[in-house]
Design an enzyme around this catalytic site. Structure first.
Site, short mmCIF file in Angstrom:
data_model
loop_
_atom_site.label_atom_id
_atom_site.label_comp_id
_atom_site.label_asym_id
_atom_site.label_seq_id
_atom_site.Cartn_x
_atom_site.Cartn_y
_atom_site.Cartn_z
NE ARG A 228 -3.94 -1.85 -0.06
CZ ARG A 228 -3.88 -2.48 -0.72
NH1 ARG A 228 -3.81 -2.82 -2.10
NH2 ARG A 228 -5.54 -3.77 -0.45
CG HIS A 276 -3.05 -1.01 -6.59
ND1 HIS A 276 -3.84 -0.04 -6.43
CD2 HIS A 276 -3.48 -1.96 -6.65
CE1 HIS A 276 -4.01 -1.36 -4.78
NE2 HIS A 276 -3.92 -2.14 -5.10
#
Ligand code: NDP
Ligand code: 3PY
Length: 313
Positions: A228, A276
């Site tokens: 993250r 991502h």
């Protein structure tokens, strides 16, 4: 048995059809605003609060990804969103392990074979063989030794690199040196040449990759962030690259996504970026896991993949 489904971007029709095939005895439907009809299981990603809160008869909620930080932060703001005692499950691997292996191995080999240096030389029209790096100087340190960290460790051991991992509890992974707990972090960092992050986003791990941590890595280290964006202090990473403490970074996740146009990360020559995509949910494998888990729950059997609300992952 009734199953409700909500995902903001997935192909809902495909998921409903495949779920129905995998669980023929169930009635599967897309959840829509205002739907308060009974449901035994909910399959969700970024669920609207009203989809779950106050819902009676719910036996389980399945997050349609590996990380549950978004759903847990929503739960913190709306504590009644998950009815008391209803377990939350997440996807364990379901095809993400292999994708993470592909990503990590290809990037480690890219740096190990000095393709970054040769790319720079190419831009200057320079033909100059460089000294090889030695495996013994290329220790890989993996933050997080769970489902995905464990898979990545296994693949890098197979390539002959020295591999170590850091987690809350001690691990016994073949060929991997295990470090556990905050007091072992300095030893884990000392000598680590490539740092790969696969921690969950929890209050204990936010901002963990900062100036202090980066300064403890081997000189000219590399960072791969696969977990993250909030784990990494982006300004500290840039400073470490500019000072030469770091030689390169490969980032898949960012504190703000999509990465803003004016982020200095875009232009930095030492930073590579992917949007991502390190590991995405593979529908067929995820559906097989969910169908198996629901069947086990219905049979009163023990299952894996339940999130610890206490630990936040
Ligand atoms: N970029 C992408 O495309 C994707 C990113 N992800 C991210 O990857 C993360 C990891 O996934 P997964 O491997 O399945 O997660 P797991 O829950 O299986 O593993 C988490 C690991 O982190 C360790 N850990 C947690 N808190 C701490 C702490 N405070 N100190 C030290 N170690 C800690 C755990 O230790 P212990 O084993 O002792 O409990 C465990 O080894 C996800 O949370 C998600 O955010 C996931 C999929 C795709
Ligand atoms: O499953 C997750 O947590 C992801 O980040 C998917 O991209």
């Amino acid at each position: 048995m009734d199953i409700i489904f909500h995902h903001p971007t997935f192909d809902t029709e495909y998921w409903l059809n495949r779920l129905q095939q995998a669980l023929p005895q169930a009635r599967v439907r897309q959840w829509k605003q205002g739907d308060q009809q009974p449901a035994d299981y909910a399959l969700v990603w970024h669920p609207p609060v009203e989809m779950l809160s106050g819902r009676k008869g719910l036996k389980g909620v399945f997050a349609l990804g590996a990380g549950v930080d978004a759903i847990l932060s929503k739960l913190q703001a709306h504590p009644d969103m998950l009815p008391d005692g209803v377990p939350l499950f997440r996807l364990e691997d379901t095809g993400m392990g292999l994708q993470m292996q592909e990503y990590a191995v290809s990037q480690v080999l890219h740096w190990f074979r000095r393709f970054d240096d040769y790319q720079r030389q190419k831009q200057q029209g320079q033909w100059q063989p460089l000294e090889d790096y030695r495996r013994e100087d290329f220790t890989i340190g993996i933050l997080g030794a769970g489902v995905l960290g464990g898979k990545v460790a296994e693949s890098l051991v197979a390539w002959g690199f020295p591999v170590r991992c850091w987690s809350r509890s001690k691990k016994d992974l073949p060929g991997v040196q295990s470090f556990a707990g905050g007091e072992a972090l300095p030893d884990f960092l000392h000598g680590t040449r490539v740092l790969i992050n696969l921690l969950p986003n929890t209050p204990q791990t936010v901002g963990i990759i900062n100036r202090e941590l980066l300064g403890q890595l081997a000189k000219e280290a590399y960072v791969i962030n696969l977990a993250r964006g909030v784990h990494l202090v982006e300004a500290d990473l840039l400073a470490a690259l500019d000072s030469g403490q770091l030689k390169g970074a490969m980032l898949d996740v960012f504190s703000k996504e999509p990465l803003p146009e004016n982020s200095p990360l875009w232009a930095h020559p030492g930073v590579a970026i992917t949007p991502h995509v390190a590991a995405v949910t593979r529908p067929d494998e995820a559906i097989a896991y969910i169908a198996k888990t629901i069947t086990q729950l219905e049979n009163g059997e023990s299952v894996s993949g339940e999130v610890s609300l206490q630990h936040g992952y």
